[in-house]
Design an enzyme around this catalytic site. Structure first.
Site, PDB file in Angstrom:
ATOM      1  N   THR A  88      23.125   3.928  20.246  1.00 41.57           N
ATOM      2  CA  THR A  88      22.546   4.363  21.538  1.00 41.57           C
ATOM      3  C   THR A  88      21.072   3.954  22.022  1.00 41.57           C
ATOM      4  OG1 THR A  88      24.087   6.154  21.439  1.00 41.57           O
ATOM      5  CG2 THR A  88      22.201   6.486  22.936  1.00 41.57           C
ATOM      6  N   LYS A 138      21.827  19.230  13.859  1.00 44.64           N
ATOM      7  CA  LYS A 138      22.454  19.269  15.149  1.00 44.64           C
ATOM      8  C   LYS A 138      23.931  18.684  14.972  1.00 44.64           C
ATOM      9  CE  LYS A 138      22.692  16.243  18.961  1.00 44.64           C
ATOM     10  NZ  LYS A 138      22.381  15.423  19.827  1.00 44.64           N
ATOM     11  N   GLU A 164      26.135  22.515  19.454  1.00 43.94           N
ATOM     12  CA  GLU A 164      25.944  21.658  20.883  1.00 43.94           C
ATOM     13  C   GLU A 164      27.425  21.430  21.182  1.00 43.94           C
ATOM     14  OE1 GLU A 164      23.832  18.171  20.954  1.00 43.94           O
ATOM     15  OE2 GLU A 164      24.071  17.622  23.183  1.00 43.94           O
ATOM     16  N   LYS A 218      22.990  24.863  21.973  1.00 42.36           N
ATOM     17  CA  LYS A 218      22.646  23.742  22.859  1.00 42.36           C
ATOM     18  C   LYS A 218      23.613  23.541  23.851  1.00 42.36           C
ATOM     19  CE  LYS A 218      20.763  19.047  22.937  1.00 42.36           C
ATOM     20  NZ  LYS A 218      19.843  18.051  22.191  1.00 42.36           N
ATOM     21  N   SER A 270      20.042  17.775  28.560  1.00 39.28           N
ATOM     22  CA  SER A 270      19.834  17.453  29.934  1.00 39.28           C
ATOM     23  C   SER A 270      20.912  16.725  30.457  1.00 39.28           C
ATOM     24  CB  SER A 270      18.686  16.613  29.930  1.00 39.28           C
ATOM     25  OG  SER A 270      18.452  15.286  29.355  1.00 39.28           O
ATOM     26  N   GLY A 283      22.183  13.967  31.636  1.00 43.23           N
ATOM     27  CA  GLY A 283      22.091  13.156  32.936  1.00 43.23           C
ATOM     28  C   GLY A 283      21.523  13.702  34.041  1.00 43.23           C
TER      29      GLY A 283
HETATM   30  P1  13P Z   1      20.141  14.453  26.689  1.00 42.08           P
HETATM   31  O1  13P Z   1      19.174  15.613  27.121  1.00 42.08           O
HETATM   32  O2  13P Z   1      19.986  13.298  27.052  1.00 42.08           O
HETATM   33  O3  13P Z   1      21.712  15.063  27.297  1.00 42.08           O
HETATM   34  O4  13P Z   1      20.356  14.476  25.162  1.00 42.08           O
HETATM   35  C1  13P Z   1      20.332  15.775  24.431  1.00 42.08           C
HETATM   36  C2  13P Z   1      21.304  15.646  23.180  1.00 42.08           C
HETATM   37  O5  13P Z   1      20.658  15.643  22.057  1.00 42.08           O
HETATM   38  C3  13P Z   1      22.490  14.993  23.314  1.00 42.08           C
HETATM   39  O6  13P Z   1      23.271  15.260  22.093  1.00 42.08           O
END
Ligand code: 13P
Length: 341
Positions: A29, A136, A179, A221, A263, A265
């Site tokens: 990524t 995370k 998350e 999250k 966030s 996107g």
């Molecule tokens: P975004 O805020 O770009 O969605 O990324 C946060 C993230 O850590 C996704 O696992």
């Protein structure tokens, strides 16, 4: 580690309006992000980019923690200072992504399961030694009407893995960021996003309870409740904020110290405005803040574009975006603050 220590770390991650910089992109990524500004995806370029981010002057005024990737937590500045030290010197807690990414879910191939539980206890112990204070794990929930996803099975196995991870992390002395991301890709409506987010959070907190995770020592999250990017009917900023807070109030116990949104996107200003509107709806049972990846880094990355001559400008952009979200995390953000910069 004592429960009180975990709770103290979790609180530090979300207090005072400070938020989390998600810079834990896997190498593939990260390489895609670098390619978007015509920079080669090499270990040196990933290091240089992260060095630019983490050495941003006064970043710690707005950022409480930074999530790193396995490669990054072992790296340092070009001059040889470990990134963990750079962050600690800024009063930013180092964190680590510990999931191993997603694979097709056996039995339901249109959705995914997050892998990485095998050997996780040992890896967490190593990360703690390297200086990580939190971790995370991202579960991905995929709304798609055509494929009839997510299934209850898909939500359940992902929630089960999240809770397995969270308990292992707490046992290793690391605060788990939990998350469960309901994707905003596709065409689904805000109504669908709400229904799926409800099912997901309900299942996640059941699993956290069943697996004896201490809620005072986690940070949630989640996604915001928002229409998918290609849905023809987009909701207003106010509706997103209201529906998100309403949903969270129904499903997230008040024992959780903080909610730090992804966030997902949204563009930078949109992510900040939603956060601000939610914080104006207080009093809320938990702190509401940010753990943004793209919505913190995007402008900084494009300003940097791999050139050392652009480092100072790119750092100013990151500090500004972080400050805007810090202000939004206490409901004090205004559009004029963007112009003032
Ligand atoms: P975004 O805020 O770009 O969605 O990324 C946060 C993230 O850590 C996704 O696992």
């Amino acid at each position: 580690m004592a429960a009180a220590d975990l709770e103290a770390i979790a609180r530090k991650m979300v207090e005072g309006g400070r938020g989390i910089l998600a810079a834990d992109e896997s190498n593939s990524t990260a390489n895609k992000r670098l390619a978007s500004v015509k920079v080669d995806g090499t270990v040196e370029n990933r290091q240089a980019y992260r060095e630019m981010l983490f050495s941003t002057p006064r970043l710690g005024e707005y950022i409480s923690g930074a999530i790193l990737y396995d490669e990054t937590i072992r790296q340092g500045t070009k001059a040889g200072v470990p990134f963990v030290k750079v962050l600690n010197d800024q009063n930013i807690l180092p964190g680590i992504k510990v999931d191993a990414g997603t694979k097709k879910l056996p039995g339901s191939p249109n959705e995914t399961i997050t892998e990485g539980l095998d050997g996780l206890g040992e890896r967490l112990a190593e990360y703690a030694k390297l200086g990580a204070k939190f971790s995370k794990w991202r579960a991905v929930i995929t709304p798609d009407e055509k494929n009839k996803t997510p299934t209850d099975y898909g939500i359940h196995v992902n929630a089960h893995a999240l809770a397995r991870y969270a308990k292992l992390a707490q046992d290793a002395g690391l605060v788990p960021i939990v998350e469960p991301e309901v994707l905003m890709d596709g065409t689904h409506t805000i109504e669908t996003a709400r229904e799926i987010t409800e099912r997901t959070l309900h299942c996640v907190f059941n699993e956290l309870y069943a697996q004896k995770v201490m809620l005072e020592g986690i940070v949630l999250k989640p996604n915001m409740v928002i229409a998918a990017q290609d849905c023809p009917k987009q909701a207003s900023r106010e509706q997103v904020a209201e529906w998100t807070v309403k949903t969270l109030k129904r499903f997230v116990p008040g024992a959780v110290p903080g909610i730090a949104f992804l966030s997902g996107g949204q563009d930078e200003a949109e992510a900040t405005e939603h956060l601000n509107l939610m914080n104006k709806m207080g009093p809320l049972p938990w702190k509401i803040g940010f753990s943004y990846g793209r919505a913190l880094q995007h402008s900084s990355l494009t300003t940097w574009a791999g050139k050392s001559a652009n480092i100072a400008a790119a750092q100013r952009v990151l500090a500004h975006r972080s400050k805007m979200n810090w202000a939004a995390s206490t409901g004090k953000y205004t559009a004029e603050m963007e112009k003032a910069a």
